[in-house]
Scaffold this motif. Sequence first.
Motif, PDB file in Angstrom:
ATOM      1  N   SER A 107       0.892  -1.299  -0.177  1.00 15.55           N
ATOM      2  CA  SER A 107       0.142   0.001  -0.016  1.00 15.55           C
ATOM      3  C   SER A 107       0.882   1.341  -0.021  1.00 15.55           C
ATOM      4  O   SER A 107       1.578   1.497   0.994  1.00 15.55           O
ATOM      5  CB  SER A 107      -0.998  -0.187   1.212  1.00 15.55           C
ATOM      6  N   ALA A 108       0.972   2.201  -1.199  1.00 15.76           N
ATOM      7  CA  ALA A 108       1.799   3.148  -1.264  1.00 15.76           C
ATOM      8  C   ALA A 108       1.055   4.370  -0.846  1.00 15.76           C
ATOM      9  O   ALA A 108       0.004   4.596  -1.139  1.00 15.76           O
ATOM     10  CB  ALA A 108       2.076   3.349  -2.633  1.00 15.76           C
ATOM     11  N   SER A 109       1.744   5.220   0.139  1.00 18.13           N
ATOM     12  CA  SER A 109       1.285   6.292   0.694  1.00 18.13           C
ATOM     13  C   SER A 109       1.335   7.378  -0.620  1.00 18.13           C
ATOM     14  O   SER A 109       2.060   7.457  -1.307  1.00 18.13           O
ATOM     15  CB  SER A 109       1.932   6.902   2.148  1.00 18.13           C
ATOM     16  N   ALA A 110       0.517   8.443  -0.101  1.00 18.37           N
ATOM     17  CA  ALA A 110       0.784   9.740  -1.148  1.00 18.37           C
ATOM     18  C   ALA A 110       2.134  10.214  -1.309  1.00 18.37           C
ATOM     19  O   ALA A 110       2.506  10.586  -2.359  1.00 18.37           O
ATOM     20  CB  ALA A 110      -0.202  10.979  -0.681  1.00 18.37           C
ATOM     21  N   SER A 111       2.901  10.370  -0.135  1.00 18.90           N
ATOM     22  CA  SER A 111       4.404  10.511  -0.080  1.00 18.90           C
ATOM     23  C   SER A 111       5.207   9.757  -1.086  1.00 18.90           C
ATOM     24  O   SER A 111       6.298  10.208  -1.611  1.00 18.90           O
ATOM     25  CB  SER A 111       4.901  10.931   1.277  1.00 18.90           C
ATOM     26  N   VAL A 112       4.885   8.608  -0.754  1.00 22.63           N
ATOM     27  CA  VAL A 112       5.842   7.598  -1.519  1.00 22.63           C
ATOM     28  C   VAL A 112       5.452   7.475  -3.176  1.00 22.63           C
ATOM     29  O   VAL A 112       6.390   7.722  -3.854  1.00 22.63           O
ATOM     30  CB  VAL A 112       5.294   6.164  -1.123  1.00 22.63           C
ATOM     31  N   ILE A 113       4.151   7.919  -3.448  1.00 25.14           N
ATOM     32  CA  ILE A 113       3.874   8.178  -4.875  1.00 25.14           C
ATOM     33  C   ILE A 113       4.443   9.452  -5.463  1.00 25.14           C
ATOM     34  O   ILE A 113       5.062   9.284  -6.505  1.00 25.14           O
ATOM     35  CB  ILE A 113       2.365   8.191  -5.169  1.00 25.14           C
ATOM     36  N   GLU A 114       4.391  10.569  -4.582  1.00 28.63           N
ATOM     37  CA  GLU A 114       5.200  11.681  -4.925  1.00 28.63           C
ATOM     38  C   GLU A 114       6.545  11.534  -5.244  1.00 28.63           C
ATOM     39  O   GLU A 114       7.215  11.772  -6.375  1.00 28.63           O
ATOM     40  CB  GLU A 114       4.609  12.767  -4.197  1.00 28.63           C
ATOM     41  N   LEU A 115       7.125  10.847  -4.266  1.00 28.21           N
ATOM     42  CA  LEU A 115       8.669  10.677  -4.408  1.00 28.21           C
ATOM     43  C   LEU A 115       8.987   9.696  -5.617  1.00 28.21           C
ATOM     44  O   LEU A 115       9.968  10.027  -6.308  1.00 28.21           O
ATOM     45  CB  LEU A 115       9.165  10.134  -3.091  1.00 28.21           C
ATOM     46  N   CYS A 116       8.376   8.726  -5.896  1.00 29.40           N
ATOM     47  CA  CYS A 116       8.549   7.799  -7.116  1.00 29.40           C
ATOM     48  C   CYS A 116       8.433   8.539  -8.338  1.00 29.40           C
ATOM     49  O   CYS A 116       9.025   8.627  -9.277  1.00 29.40           O
ATOM     50  CB  CYS A 116       7.420   6.620  -7.118  1.00 29.40           C
ATOM     51  N   GLU A 117       7.368   9.577  -8.403  1.00 29.67           N
ATOM     52  CA  GLU A 117       7.051  10.445  -9.453  1.00 29.67           C
ATOM     53  C   GLU A 117       8.531  11.301  -9.663  1.00 29.67           C
ATOM     54  O   GLU A 117       8.864  11.475 -10.823  1.00 29.67           O
ATOM     55  CB  GLU A 117       5.850  11.289  -9.583  1.00 29.67           C
ATOM     56  N   ARG A 118       8.856  11.933  -8.537  1.00 29.08           N
ATOM     57  CA  ARG A 118      10.200  12.744  -8.638  1.00 29.08           C
ATOM     58  C   ARG A 118      11.079  12.054  -9.199  1.00 29.08           C
ATOM     59  O   ARG A 118      12.129  12.721  -9.816  1.00 29.08           O
ATOM     60  CB  ARG A 118      10.018  13.268  -7.400  1.00 29.08           C
ATOM     61  N   GLU A 119      11.489  10.676  -8.713  1.00 28.86           N
ATOM     62  CA  GLU A 119      12.440  10.014  -9.098  1.00 28.86           C
ATOM     63  C   GLU A 119      12.436   9.280 -10.404  1.00 28.86           C
ATOM     64  O   GLU A 119      13.305   8.529 -10.551  1.00 28.86           O
ATOM     65  CB  GLU A 119      12.849   9.082  -7.950  1.00 28.86           C
ATOM     66  N   GLU A 120      11.312   9.342 -11.144  1.00 22.72           N
ATOM     67  CA  GLU A 120      11.085   8.692 -12.305  1.00 22.72           C
ATOM     68  C   GLU A 120      11.102   7.226 -12.014  1.00 22.72           C
ATOM     69  O   GLU A 120      11.709   6.241 -12.842  1.00 22.72           O
ATOM     70  CB  GLU A 120      11.869   9.072 -13.373  1.00 22.72           C
ATOM     71  N   LEU A 121      10.567   6.563 -10.764  1.00 22.90           N
ATOM     72  CA  LEU A 121      10.322   5.274 -10.604  1.00 22.90           C
ATOM     73  C   LEU A 121       8.946   4.848 -10.910  1.00 22.90           C
ATOM     74  O   LEU A 121       7.949   5.422 -10.348  1.00 22.90           O
ATOM     75  CB  LEU A 121      10.623   4.650  -9.315  1.00 22.90           C
ATOM     76  N   GLY A 122       8.856   3.771 -11.624  1.00 23.67           N
ATOM     77  CA  GLY A 122       7.358   3.063 -11.566  1.00 23.67           C
ATOM     78  C   GLY A 122       6.897   2.838 -10.375  1.00 23.67           C
ATOM     79  O   GLY A 122       7.650   2.471  -9.384  1.00 23.67           O
ATOM     80  N   LEU A 123       5.542   2.376 -10.131  1.00 20.91           N
ATOM     81  CA  LEU A 123       4.961   2.088  -8.901  1.00 20.91           C
ATOM     82  C   LEU A 123       3.773   1.300  -9.168  1.00 20.91           C
ATOM     83  O   LEU A 123       2.957   1.682  -9.838  1.00 20.91           O
ATOM     84  CB  LEU A 123       4.800   3.256  -7.856  1.00 20.91           C
ATOM     85  N   ILE A 124       3.565   0.226  -8.423  1.00 22.36           N
ATOM     86  CA  ILE A 124       2.297  -0.621  -8.298  1.00 22.36           C
ATOM     87  C   ILE A 124       2.171  -1.036  -6.920  1.00 22.36           C
ATOM     88  O   ILE A 124       3.148  -1.522  -6.231  1.00 22.36           O
ATOM     89  CB  ILE A 124       2.370  -1.817  -9.297  1.00 22.36           C
ATOM     90  N   ASP A 125       0.942  -0.833  -6.418  1.00 19.48           N
ATOM     91  CA  ASP A 125       0.733  -1.299  -5.238  1.00 19.48           C
ATOM     92  C   ASP A 125      -0.674  -2.493  -5.462  1.00 19.48           C
ATOM     93  O   ASP A 125      -1.427  -2.543  -6.161  1.00 19.48           O
ATOM     94  CB  ASP A 125       0.546  -0.460  -4.034  1.00 19.48           C
ATOM     95  N   MET A 126      -0.797  -3.038  -3.933  1.00 22.31           N
ATOM     96  CA  MET A 126      -1.736  -4.105  -4.216  1.00 22.31           C
ATOM     97  C   MET A 126      -3.195  -3.643  -4.238  1.00 22.31           C
ATOM     98  O   MET A 126      -4.217  -4.528  -4.309  1.00 22.31           O
ATOM     99  CB  MET A 126      -1.534  -5.018  -2.903  1.00 22.31           C
ATOM    100  N   ARG A 127      -3.452  -2.418  -3.930  1.00 22.34           N
ATOM    101  CA  ARG A 127      -4.438  -1.813  -3.665  1.00 22.34           C
ATOM    102  C   ARG A 127      -4.911  -0.916  -5.315  1.00 22.34           C
ATOM    103  O   ARG A 127      -6.258  -0.881  -5.664  1.00 22.34           O
ATOM    104  CB  ARG A 127      -4.651  -0.548  -2.922  1.00 22.34           C
TER     105      ARG A 127
END
Length: 373
Positions: A107-127
């Motif tokens: 489960s990715a928090s809003a801060s994790v999503i924003e940081l992944c966006e800034r660092e150009e990392l893709g992201l998937i969570d189980m939700r």
Amino acid sequence: MRPGPTHLRDEFWRNPPPLPRGIKLVQQEAVVVSRVGPGGESLYDLAEVQLPEVRVPVLLGYRAPLFPADVLSQRDKLSTLREQLQRRDADPRSLPIFRLPMLVTDSASASVIELCEREELGLIDMRGTFFLRTGSTFIRVQGHRPLERTPREPLFHGKGCRVVRVLLQSPGHRWTIRALSEQTQTSYSYAHGVTTRLLKEGFVEGGRGTGFRLRDPVSLLRAWLTSDKPTAVTREGFNAPSTTPALLNKAHASLTARGIRSTFTLASALHADERSVSGLPHGIYLSGALETAVSAFGLRRMTPHNFFVLRPEPAAETDAGGIYHAQRLLPHGPAVALPQLAVDFHQSGGRGTEQAEELVRRFARALPLSDEP
């Protein structure tokens, strides 16, 4: 209990989260990376995100829970591994494959999503959260699927293992949660949590109306063997000048007379026809002062070690599903039940692993047969 990386990876591919419409994720190749520490390896996956007009190669890494402080370290690990994979797969006849680093979490928090966006990392969570930016493609979806909670109760150590021992000792019996909690001297909610985990992992079948019983006793025993969760909190090696049945009986009687409880394990817990290899060490679980066992068995602090004194973890120091549950009575004294003995041999190393396999086979052959659907 949050899922570890290996459990998360298995659950992710077994029960994948919903992806945005028109997007498909295809697993291509597992990547195993050796590391120092428990488990000895990390698992990644080469995969492909298939969009209606483009296909994006990705390198998936797994982390749960995932905090903002973890994102940068995971980015560095994925970048390092990606460079090594590019060198490994380099083909002078074609352009190198650029794989987008992508994190998978529970489960990715809003801060994790924003940081992944800034660092150009893709992201998937189980939700169902999905973030991907590459070239002209930008997708950001916030997932809302309820996250199924994994019960916190352990299976192969602590009080949870009491339930496992009781179930393995009566593989054909149907248990209510109330009966299990009373047999193991745990709370109703605790026994329910352990049973729920066993049900989710396919070891137990049934329900509240019909009761619960083991679905696959042998698989549960093997899972316990390979869990690397020792029942003993300490294991001290000694040299015993003699381990004859007469001496073992005399020593155990001496401990009992002094009010000290103990039970044999390892070679001391085998019936004569159960021994399949030679050179096995003897052992005893002791609930008392170490020096009393040293004196009773005439143990010497020298090598080679052929006798081990094991101190059980506190939760196992009971007959309510602990090491004193369903003891086997040998001519020289009581011994741990066969499933516990198999675990102890497996963790003793050396030829003990062979003896453990023989005990698992005996356990399997002794299981009751049934034609009940």
